[in-house]
Enzyme design. Structure first.
Site, mmCIF file in Angstrom:
data_model
loop_
_atom_site.group_PDB
_atom_site.id
_atom_site.type_symbol
_atom_site.label_atom_id
_atom_site.label_comp_id
_atom_site.label_asym_id
_atom_site.label_seq_id
_atom_site.Cartn_x
_atom_site.Cartn_y
_atom_site.Cartn_z
ATOM 1 N N GLU A 222 -18.904 -47.302 3.402
ATOM 2 C CA GLU A 222 -19.402 -47.624 4.757
ATOM 3 C C GLU A 222 -18.452 -48.664 5.321
ATOM 4 O O GLU A 222 -18.542 -49.847 4.979
ATOM 5 C CB GLU A 222 -20.844 -48.168 4.672
ATOM 6 C CG GLU A 222 -21.828 -47.241 3.970
ATOM 7 C CD GLU A 222 -22.147 -45.979 4.768
ATOM 8 O OE1 GLU A 222 -21.942 -45.988 6.000
ATOM 9 O OE2 GLU A 222 -22.583 -44.993 4.168
ATOM 10 N N CYS A 256 -20.594 -53.968 12.496
ATOM 11 C CA CYS A 256 -19.626 -52.871 12.343
ATOM 12 C C CYS A 256 -19.761 -51.837 13.450
ATOM 13 O O CYS A 256 -18.816 -51.129 13.751
ATOM 14 C CB CYS A 256 -19.804 -52.198 10.993
ATOM 15 S SG CYS A 256 -21.482 -51.626 10.726
HETATM 16 P P1 NAD Z 1 -15.046 -57.309 2.822
HETATM 17 O O1 NAD Z 1 -14.351 -56.007 2.645
HETATM 18 O O2 NAD Z 1 -14.229 -58.533 2.915
HETATM 19 O O3 NAD Z 1 -16.112 -57.549 1.651
HETATM 20 C C1 NAD Z 1 -17.067 -56.585 1.292
HETATM 21 C C2 NAD Z 1 -17.329 -56.691 -0.189
HETATM 22 O O4 NAD Z 1 -16.157 -56.400 -0.928
HETATM 23 C C3 NAD Z 1 -17.799 -58.076 -0.636
HETATM 24 O O5 NAD Z 1 -18.898 -57.918 -1.519
HETATM 25 C C4 NAD Z 1 -16.595 -58.641 -1.344
HETATM 26 O O6 NAD Z 1 -16.922 -59.513 -2.407
HETATM 27 C C5 NAD Z 1 -15.899 -57.426 -1.895
HETATM 28 N N1 NAD Z 1 -14.456 -57.608 -1.993
HETATM 29 C C6 NAD Z 1 -13.647 -58.303 -1.143
HETATM 30 N N2 NAD Z 1 -12.358 -58.217 -1.530
HETATM 31 C C7 NAD Z 1 -12.342 -57.466 -2.649
HETATM 32 C C8 NAD Z 1 -11.301 -57.015 -3.538
HETATM 33 N N3 NAD Z 1 -10.021 -57.317 -3.330
HETATM 34 N N4 NAD Z 1 -11.650 -56.248 -4.599
HETATM 35 C C9 NAD Z 1 -12.936 -55.909 -4.810
HETATM 36 N N5 NAD Z 1 -13.961 -56.315 -4.013
HETATM 37 C C10 NAD Z 1 -13.671 -57.082 -2.957
HETATM 38 O O7 NAD Z 1 -15.952 -57.090 4.141
HETATM 39 P P2 NAD Z 1 -16.826 -58.140 4.939
HETATM 40 O O8 NAD Z 1 -15.927 -59.169 5.549
HETATM 41 O O9 NAD Z 1 -17.985 -58.595 4.143
HETATM 42 O O10 NAD Z 1 -17.403 -57.199 6.102
HETATM 43 C C11 NAD Z 1 -16.669 -56.908 7.246
HETATM 44 C C12 NAD Z 1 -16.157 -55.480 7.252
HETATM 45 O O11 NAD Z 1 -17.154 -54.596 6.812
HETATM 46 C C13 NAD Z 1 -15.790 -55.021 8.654
HETATM 47 O O12 NAD Z 1 -14.647 -54.211 8.604
HETATM 48 C C14 NAD Z 1 -17.000 -54.206 9.058
HETATM 49 O O13 NAD Z 1 -16.754 -53.258 10.068
HETATM 50 C C15 NAD Z 1 -17.380 -53.575 7.764
HETATM 51 N N6 NAD Z 1 -18.800 -53.224 7.761
HETATM 52 C C16 NAD Z 1 -19.157 -51.907 7.747
HETATM 53 C C17 NAD Z 1 -20.500 -51.559 7.790
HETATM 54 C C18 NAD Z 1 -20.949 -50.126 7.789
HETATM 55 O O14 NAD Z 1 -22.140 -49.890 7.589
HETATM 56 N N7 NAD Z 1 -20.082 -49.160 8.009
HETATM 57 C C19 NAD Z 1 -21.467 -52.566 7.823
HETATM 58 C C20 NAD Z 1 -21.054 -53.882 7.830
HETATM 59 C C21 NAD Z 1 -19.728 -54.215 7.787
#
Ligand code: NAD
Length: 467
Positions: A222, A256
């Site tokens: 997502e 998002c």
């Molecule tokens: P993020 O990708 O920074 O983090 C999401 C998760 O991934 C966290 O639990 C984090 O600990 C983990 N993570 C981060 N870096 C990692 C790595 N290198 N290896 C493994 N795991 C890692 O995202 P965020 O800042 O929490 O959220 C923002 C993004 O999420 C935006 O792009 C937004 O559009 C998207 N988003 C999508 C939806 C959806 O339903 N489609 C909903 C909310 C947010």
């Protein structure tokens, strides 16, 4: 003020044993009976119900979310989904007879059984810390899976509250929370899973998908999107302004499915800007900074990123632009951009920035939307029905809100998910059950049909072939 539990990273060396324990519970078939699933769903419901105060407080501290928004977009969404899944569990989990079966094949009772996928990993994002973690988790529970949840470390208070609720209310041998950031998530990705359900940025989604591919583990991703709103000259400027402003002030734009940019017919642009100014004043009579209803940017890193986008734009700020790093406050800001390579358009802002770009007609808007991101998570066409249908049929997207913002995701029976670069897989309602379910095709061959089946065995002959 409510006392919140502490956020503590799970020791890395504990992770394999924790995951093995959760997997052993699945292998013991404990999570499979429908009654067990229903009980777990009910317990989680009451766990959320009884902890509303600390959930509200945690979301307030993490992202400045108002109590209203936490009830609407976190607790309300998850608790409604729990009720829906619990009420419909029997129906969703029932064997389905195969469709359109030839009379002779009916002898074999062809059907689809809904098997739980197994032991699954749910990785949450920070912006809706409760909904984006527990939404998938309740799908896993309803499907009969066991699960590990890794909430976002960027919303540590919400993560700690969820850990407490899950530990106190759910079966700890089947469901648990692992806390941490990249090292802990990496250690989790080194374990075997039957599905990984990830919400977050596309960059990290790529890391997850690559790692999952090594073991052919299925993923639901997502992801984010560069969602366009397209306003035609026949749209109502007041409605478009109010609805799209709300779609960007919710969670201080960290959504998002909020529009990343607006493509608007140049004829209607002045009226739209006038209306958005009126709406902002109406929503926050004393200014967004003084409003308890307006959230904050999650952390300094994200604040600095958004500030840089504003500093570097060649566009003209028409409204807002005030910010305070100390309070992580960024005012809803409308920028008229004149270049489609402006980072406000081509990068996901994930904040309260509202770039508008004037177009000459709907065809130009459709062409731009397809060039910027051919498969965003959502699109928001405003106009008459002919115009909005044209946009729907010519711009792909995960979902769409016609003449509105992200209303589509509040309908519990509509699957929510992306397409192409905005993600794969969907959830909410029945889709949450299905995303953690294997549709297993089954036939049962009775002994007495052996005479009829003799035709399939060698020695083959022309006579048999003609039958
Ligand atoms: P993020 O990708 O920074 O983090 C999401 C998760 O991934 C966290 O639990 C984090 O600990 C983990 N993570 C981060 N870096 C990692 C790595 N290198 N290896 C493994 N795991 C890692 O995202 P965020 O800042 O929490 O959220 C923002 C993004 O999420 C935006 O792009 C937004 O559009 C998207 N988003 C999508 C939806 C959806 O339903 N489609 C909903 C909310 C947010």
């Amino acid at each position: 003020m409510a006392t919140l539990p502490l956020f503590e990273h799970t020791p890395l060396e504990d992770i394999p044993a924790i995951v093995n324990g959760i997997r052993a519970t699945f292998r013991a078939h404990k999570s499979r009976p429908l009654e067990y699933r229903r009980v777990q769903l009910r317990k989680l419901y009451w766990g959320l119900h009884d902890n509303q105060d600390i959930i509200v407080e945690a979301c307030k501290r993490d992202i400045g979310k108002s109590s209203f928004e936490t009830h609407l977009t976190e607790l309300g969404m998850v608790m409604n989904d729990i009720i829906y899944l619990a009420d419909n569990l029997e129906k969703f989990a029932k064997d389905e007879p195969a469709e359109d079966v030839a009379l002779a094949n009916k002898l074999f009772g062809p059907k689809i059984r809904k098997d739980p996928l197994g032991t699954v990993l749910v990785i949450g994002a920070y912006n809706f810390p409760i909904q984006l973690s527990l939404g998938p988790l309740i799908g896993a529970i309803s499907a009969g899976c066991t699960a590990v949840l890794k909430p976002s470390e960027a919303a540590p208070n919400a993560a700690a509250v969820m850990q407490k609720i899950i530990a106190e209310h759910l079966d700890p041998t089947a469901y648990t929370v692992i806390q941490g950031a990249i090292p802990e998530t990496t250690a989790l990705l080194d374990q075997r899973w039957d599905k990984i359900f990830y919400t977050g940025s596309a960059n990290v989604g790529t890391i997850i998908a690559k790692k999952a591919a090594e073991t052919l583990t299925p993923v639901a991703l997502e992801l984010g999107g560069k969602n366009p709103a397209i306003i035609s000259k026949n749209a109502d400027p007041r409605l478009a302004a109010r609805r799209l402003l709300w779609n960007k002030i919710l969670n201080a734009g960290q959504v998002c499915v909020s529009q990343n940019y607006i493509l608007i017919d140049k004829e209607i642009l002045p009226a739209f800007i006038k209306e958005i100014k009126i709406a902002l004043k109406e929503f926050y009579p004393n200014g967004a900074q003084n409003s308890p209803d307006y959230g904050k940017i999650v952390n300094t890193r994200q604040f600095t990123r958004l500030k840089k986008m504003l500093d570097e734009t060649s566009g003209k700020i028409l409204l807002g632009g005030t910010m305070s790093e100390k309070d992580l406050f960024l005012e809803p800001t409308v920028v008229q951009v004149d270049s489609l390579t402006d980072s406000l358009v081509v990068d996901e802002s994930f904040g309260p920035l509202i770039p508008v770009f004037a177009v000459t007609d709907l065809d130009e808007a459709i062409q731009i939307a397809n060039e910027v991101d051919g498969t965003p998570l959502a699109i928001y066409p405003f106009g008459n029905s002919k115009e909005t249908e044209k946009v729907l049929s010519q711009v792909r997207s995960g979902g769409a809100g016609v003449n509105d913002g992200c209303f589509h995701l509040s309908i519990p029976t509509l699957p929510f998910g992306g397409v192409g670069g905005s993600g794969t897989g969907a959830y909410h309602g029945r889709a949450s059950f299905e995303t953690f379910t294997h549709r297993r095709s089954i036939t049962t061959t009775p002994g007495w049909v052996e005479g009829l089946l003799a035709i399939r065995y060698p020695p083959y002959s022309l006579a048999k072939q003609k039958k």
